[in-house]
Scaffold this motif. Structure first.
Motif, PDB file in Angstrom:
ATOM      1  N   PRO A 142       0.870  -1.330   0.077  1.00 47.41           N
ATOM      2  CA  PRO A 142      -0.028  -0.011  -0.158  1.00 47.41           C
ATOM      3  C   PRO A 142       0.864   1.243  -0.161  1.00 47.41           C
ATOM      4  CG  PRO A 142      -0.895  -1.345   1.493  1.00 47.41           C
ATOM      5  CD  PRO A 142       0.572  -2.149   0.916  1.00 47.41           C
ATOM      6  N   ALA A 143       1.896   1.269   0.645  1.00 44.38           N
ATOM      7  CA  ALA A 143       2.938   2.400   0.574  1.00 44.38           C
ATOM      8  C   ALA A 143       3.653   2.731  -0.636  1.00 44.38           C
ATOM      9  CB  ALA A 143       3.976   2.210   1.498  1.00 44.38           C
ATOM     10  N   ILE A 144       3.856   1.882  -1.569  1.00 43.88           N
ATOM     11  CA  ILE A 144       4.185   1.834  -2.817  1.00 43.88           C
ATOM     12  C   ILE A 144       3.191   2.587  -3.788  1.00 43.88           C
ATOM     13  CG2 ILE A 144       5.314   0.851  -4.991  1.00 43.88           C
ATOM     14  CD1 ILE A 144       6.781  -1.027  -3.057  1.00 43.88           C
ATOM     15  N   ARG A 145       2.117   1.760  -3.683  1.00 45.18           N
ATOM     16  CA  ARG A 145       0.655   2.223  -4.458  1.00 45.18           C
ATOM     17  C   ARG A 145       0.481   3.705  -4.040  1.00 45.18           C
ATOM     18  NH1 ARG A 145      -3.149  -0.368  -6.968  1.00 45.18           N
ATOM     19  NH2 ARG A 145      -2.408  -2.508  -6.213  1.00 45.18           N
ATOM     20  N   GLU A 146       0.286   4.021  -2.929  1.00 42.03           N
ATOM     21  CA  GLU A 146       0.242   5.440  -2.369  1.00 42.03           C
ATOM     22  C   GLU A 146       1.199   6.365  -2.862  1.00 42.03           C
ATOM     23  OE1 GLU A 146      -2.242   8.470  -1.183  1.00 42.03           O
ATOM     24  OE2 GLU A 146      -2.620   6.267  -0.814  1.00 42.03           O
ATOM     25  N   TYR A 147       2.500   6.104  -2.932  1.00 39.04           N
ATOM     26  CA  TYR A 147       3.572   6.763  -3.634  1.00 39.04           C
ATOM     27  C   TYR A 147       3.321   7.106  -5.012  1.00 39.04           C
ATOM     28  CZ  TYR A 147       8.337   8.709  -4.302  1.00 39.04           C
ATOM     29  OH  TYR A 147       9.312   9.395  -4.434  1.00 39.04           O
ATOM     30  N   VAL A 148       2.901   6.051  -5.735  1.00 40.83           N
ATOM     31  CA  VAL A 148       2.736   6.212  -7.342  1.00 40.83           C
ATOM     32  C   VAL A 148       1.557   7.170  -7.412  1.00 40.83           C
ATOM     33  CG1 VAL A 148       2.264   5.007  -9.386  1.00 40.83           C
ATOM     34  CG2 VAL A 148       3.966   3.969  -7.908  1.00 40.83           C
ATOM     35  N   LEU A 149       0.384   6.796  -6.644  1.00 34.23           N
ATOM     36  CA  LEU A 149      -0.514   7.958  -7.032  1.00 34.23           C
ATOM     37  C   LEU A 149      -0.486   9.351  -6.659  1.00 34.23           C
ATOM     38  CD1 LEU A 149      -3.620   5.561  -5.377  1.00 34.23           C
ATOM     39  CD2 LEU A 149      -3.225   6.211  -7.397  1.00 34.23           C
ATOM     40  N   ASN A 150       0.506   9.651  -5.589  1.00 39.48           N
ATOM     41  CA  ASN A 150       0.910  10.784  -5.208  1.00 39.48           C
ATOM     42  C   ASN A 150       1.572  11.445  -6.509  1.00 39.48           C
ATOM     43  OD1 ASN A 150      -0.613  11.002  -2.717  1.00 39.48           O
ATOM     44  ND2 ASN A 150       1.206  10.342  -1.677  1.00 39.48           N
ATOM     45  N   LYS A 151       2.605  10.759  -7.007  1.00 39.88           N
ATOM     46  CA  LYS A 151       3.235  11.225  -7.780  1.00 39.88           C
ATOM     47  C   LYS A 151       2.606  11.319  -9.489  1.00 39.88           C
ATOM     48  CE  LYS A 151       7.189  11.591  -6.178  1.00 39.88           C
ATOM     49  NZ  LYS A 151       7.980  12.983  -5.930  1.00 39.88           N
ATOM     50  N   LEU A 152       1.482  10.495  -9.469  1.00 39.91           N
ATOM     51  CA  LEU A 152       0.698  10.604 -10.704  1.00 39.91           C
ATOM     52  C   LEU A 152      -0.250  11.882 -10.656  1.00 39.91           C
ATOM     53  CD1 LEU A 152       0.127   6.997 -11.823  1.00 39.91           C
ATOM     54  CD2 LEU A 152       1.520   8.568 -13.137  1.00 39.91           C
ATOM     55  N   THR A 153      -0.398  12.311  -9.607  1.00 36.93           N
ATOM     56  CA  THR A 153      -1.314  13.644  -9.491  1.00 36.93           C
ATOM     57  C   THR A 153      -0.659  14.785 -10.232  1.00 36.93           C
ATOM     58  OG1 THR A 153      -0.454  14.069  -7.406  1.00 36.93           O
ATOM     59  CG2 THR A 153      -2.383  12.977  -7.576  1.00 36.93           C
ATOM     60  N   ARG A 154       0.650  14.733 -10.201  1.00 37.60           N
ATOM     61  CA  ARG A 154       1.156  15.851 -11.049  1.00 37.60           C
ATOM     62  C   ARG A 154       0.988  15.839 -12.608  1.00 37.60           C
ATOM     63  NH1 ARG A 154       7.550  16.180 -10.669  1.00 37.60           N
ATOM     64  NH2 ARG A 154       7.660  15.325 -12.704  1.00 37.60           N
ATOM     65  N   VAL A 155       1.178  14.818 -13.010  1.00 43.22           N
ATOM     66  CA  VAL A 155       0.809  14.231 -14.485  1.00 43.22           C
ATOM     67  C   VAL A 155      -0.786  14.902 -14.546  1.00 43.22           C
ATOM     68  CG1 VAL A 155       0.566  12.718 -16.272  1.00 43.22           C
ATOM     69  CG2 VAL A 155       2.674  12.806 -14.560  1.00 43.22           C
TER      70      VAL A 155
END
Length: 109
Positions: free
Chosen positions: A14-27
């Motif tokens: 879940p930590a990796i999933r949340e990290y990817v989601l947070n980064k993709l919000t910029r895109v």
């Protein structure tokens, strides 16, 4: 928007999933017409790699990055995909030269 995050030789926590989601919000902040996103995270010995395929309206954009750390690979990947999405957005929104020439009245003699 559909998002799928999968791992190859890696358990997606879940930590990796949340990290990817947070980064993709910029895109997604730059371009919100994203139909589908697939993220593949993998580990091979000391090389961590991340791949992303974004299905946009009229085009598929693919990027990949390899680093020694998974989080660094995700950061590099998001930087690359962000640049490509901005480039695509500018290309789509830029009016064609022919259309602009039609709108400009001819010079009077």
């Amino acid at each position: 928007m559909n998002l799928s995050i999968s791992g190859h030789h890696l358990i997606v926590t879940p930590a990796i999933r949340e990290y990817v989601l947070n980064k993709l919000t910029r895109v997604l902040r730059h371009f919100d017409h994203v139909i589908d996103i697939q993220v593949l995270l993998s580990v091979e010995k000391l090389r961590h790699s991340a791949e992303i395929t974004m299905h946009l309206r009229g085009k598929d954009v693919h990027c990949e990055a390899q680093e020694e750390n998974l989080y660094a690979a995700i950061d590099t990947l998001v930087d690359k995909i962000d640049r490509q999405v901005i480039k695509y957005k500018d290309k789509v929104q830029r009016p064609r030269v022919e259309e602009v020439m039609k709108r400009v009245p001819p010079p009077s003699p």
